[in-house]
Scaffold this motif. Sequence first.
Motif, PDB file in Angstrom:
ATOM      1  N   THR A  38     -15.813   4.799  60.123  1.00 25.45           N
ATOM      2  CA  THR A  38     -14.685   4.634  59.211  1.00 25.45           C
ATOM      3  C   THR A  38     -13.532   5.559  59.613  1.00 25.45           C
ATOM      4  O   THR A  38     -13.736   6.521  60.351  1.00 25.45           O
ATOM      5  CB  THR A  38     -15.101   4.979  57.780  1.00 25.45           C
ATOM      6  N   SER A  70     -22.176  15.704  56.624  1.00 24.09           N
ATOM      7  CA  SER A  70     -22.042  14.327  56.191  1.00 24.09           C
ATOM      8  C   SER A  70     -20.784  13.697  56.789  1.00 24.09           C
ATOM      9  O   SER A  70     -19.792  14.378  57.065  1.00 24.09           O
ATOM     10  CB  SER A  70     -21.961  14.286  54.657  1.00 24.09           C
ATOM     11  N   HIS A  90     -18.854  12.224  55.146  1.00 20.94           N
ATOM     12  CA  HIS A  90     -17.889  12.266  54.048  1.00 20.94           C
ATOM     13  C   HIS A  90     -17.314  13.661  53.806  1.00 20.94           C
ATOM     14  O   HIS A  90     -16.560  13.843  52.851  1.00 20.94           O
ATOM     15  CB  HIS A  90     -18.544  11.796  52.744  1.00 20.94           C
ATOM     16  N   ASN A  99     -17.453  11.474  49.273  1.00 22.05           N
ATOM     17  CA  ASN A  99     -18.423  10.383  49.225  1.00 22.05           C
ATOM     18  C   ASN A  99     -18.148   9.488  48.013  1.00 22.05           C
ATOM     19  O   ASN A  99     -18.235   9.951  46.872  1.00 22.05           O
ATOM     20  CB  ASN A  99     -19.839  10.941  49.144  1.00 22.05           C
ATOM     21  N   PRO A 100     -17.846   8.206  48.231  1.00 23.06           N
ATOM     22  CA  PRO A 100     -17.565   7.319  47.093  1.00 23.06           C
ATOM     23  C   PRO A 100     -18.818   6.740  46.451  1.00 23.06           C
ATOM     24  O   PRO A 100     -18.723   5.994  45.484  1.00 23.06           O
ATOM     25  CB  PRO A 100     -16.738   6.202  47.748  1.00 23.06           C
ATOM     26  N   HIS A 101     -20.003   7.084  46.971  1.00 24.94           N
ATOM     27  CA  HIS A 101     -21.223   6.407  46.555  1.00 24.94           C
ATOM     28  C   HIS A 101     -22.084   7.222  45.592  1.00 24.94           C
ATOM     29  O   HIS A 101     -23.250   6.889  45.385  1.00 24.94           O
ATOM     30  CB  HIS A 101     -22.050   6.036  47.783  1.00 24.94           C
ATOM     31  N   VAL A 102     -21.547   8.281  45.006  1.00 25.05           N
ATOM     32  CA  VAL A 102     -22.317   9.041  44.025  1.00 25.05           C
ATOM     33  C   VAL A 102     -22.445   8.184  42.760  1.00 25.05           C
ATOM     34  O   VAL A 102     -21.455   7.694  42.224  1.00 25.05           O
ATOM     35  CB  VAL A 102     -21.615  10.375  43.695  1.00 25.05           C
ATOM     36  N   ASN A 103     -23.674   7.975  42.299  1.00 25.15           N
ATOM     37  CA  ASN A 103     -23.881   7.135  41.120  1.00 25.15           C
ATOM     38  C   ASN A 103     -25.083   7.615  40.328  1.00 25.15           C
ATOM     39  O   ASN A 103     -25.757   8.580  40.700  1.00 25.15           O
ATOM     40  CB  ASN A 103     -24.033   5.661  41.518  1.00 25.15           C
ATOM     41  N   LYS A 155     -28.610   7.694  42.068  1.00 26.68           N
ATOM     42  CA  LYS A 155     -28.708   8.826  43.001  1.00 26.68           C
ATOM     43  C   LYS A 155     -28.984  10.118  42.240  1.00 26.68           C
ATOM     44  O   LYS A 155     -29.820  10.927  42.648  1.00 26.68           O
ATOM     45  CB  LYS A 155     -27.416   8.937  43.804  1.00 26.68           C
ATOM     46  N   LYS A 158     -32.104   6.362  50.695  1.00 24.18           N
ATOM     47  CA  LYS A 158     -31.191   5.353  51.211  1.00 24.18           C
ATOM     48  C   LYS A 158     -29.745   5.801  51.044  1.00 24.18           C
ATOM     49  O   LYS A 158     -29.447   6.729  50.292  1.00 24.18           O
ATOM     50  CB  LYS A 158     -31.391   4.030  50.482  1.00 24.18           C
ATOM     51  N   TYR A 159     -28.850   5.107  51.738  1.00 25.16           N
ATOM     52  CA  TYR A 159     -27.436   5.280  51.493  1.00 25.16           C
ATOM     53  C   TYR A 159     -27.097   4.552  50.187  1.00 25.16           C
ATOM     54  O   TYR A 159     -27.538   3.434  49.964  1.00 25.16           O
ATOM     55  CB  TYR A 159     -26.596   4.665  52.620  1.00 25.16           C
ATOM     56  N   PHE A 160     -26.295   5.180  49.329  1.00 20.64           N
ATOM     57  CA  PHE A 160     -25.875   4.520  48.092  1.00 20.64           C
ATOM     58  C   PHE A 160     -24.432   4.050  48.238  1.00 20.64           C
ATOM     59  O   PHE A 160     -23.649   4.680  48.889  1.00 20.64           O
ATOM     60  CB  PHE A 160     -25.988   5.475  46.902  1.00 20.64           C
TER      61      PHE A 160
END
Length: 267
Positions: A18, A89, A91, A194-198, A201, A265-267
């Motif tokens: 990216t 990372s 990110h 990181n945009p995938h923190v949820n 996770k 996994k990647y989130f």
Amino acid sequence: MATNLRRYAAVIRTHVCTPLLEQVVAALKAQTWAPTRVVFVDSSNDPAVREQLRRMGEVVTYPEPVFNYSVAINVGMAAVDEPHALLISSHVLLEDPAVLERSLKAAQAQGIEVVYWRHATSGKAALSVIGPEQFDGYNGLSNACAFLPVRVVKERPFRVDVFSAEDQEWAAWYFRTRRGQVLRVDDPAVKYLNPHVNTRKMINEELAIAYFAYPRNRWPDKIAARWGRAALALARGRRERAQMHWEIGRELLLMWFRAPSGTSKYF
């Protein structure tokens, strides 16, 4: 004891190339104490991605069909010949070109060989020395940006059965067996993007910490506190937050009877 920390490789786990990753690598190479080389652990299984990565560094192919963070870390560390590695990372952006030199000099002065960085939400830089007595399950390490002695990780790799918070489990082992210290660096120039923190996770991390790194978190008072937080969140109309705390509390209770399960996994 830490020796010369200046010679190190950077290890980056990735499955896509990216614009942010390109910025991350450029910022690394611009550091006053830059890595001798950049090693990507590529789990994309995509020749086009691999070719993009090769323009920025070396590529090691992730060897398994199912992704596991610990396996990715271990594969990257196995490819490193330098005495130290910066596990970073894709990110994490280092906006100050002197942040690594400044931090590693501080660690070297104190004989510390493990360092990790976080974004300073207060806006002020701070250094904290953490040892076995200060470890609370959350502050031992962050593999988003961590400086590790390669020989130690090769002797005791990250555990592949730890489905989340593998960094805290490794830190717990390090404190328990080596009685060593870790330097935590909070710096506003370290940006975690990181945009995938949820929620999933966060739940996985809490459960893995309680089971693998810090068993105190699954004691009855901690379970009660989780359900109390769930009730408070529900009263405030925060249903998703309430559900998260309820599920964590329930899984902490069940942990007394069976091991938790999760997917790395990647989130």
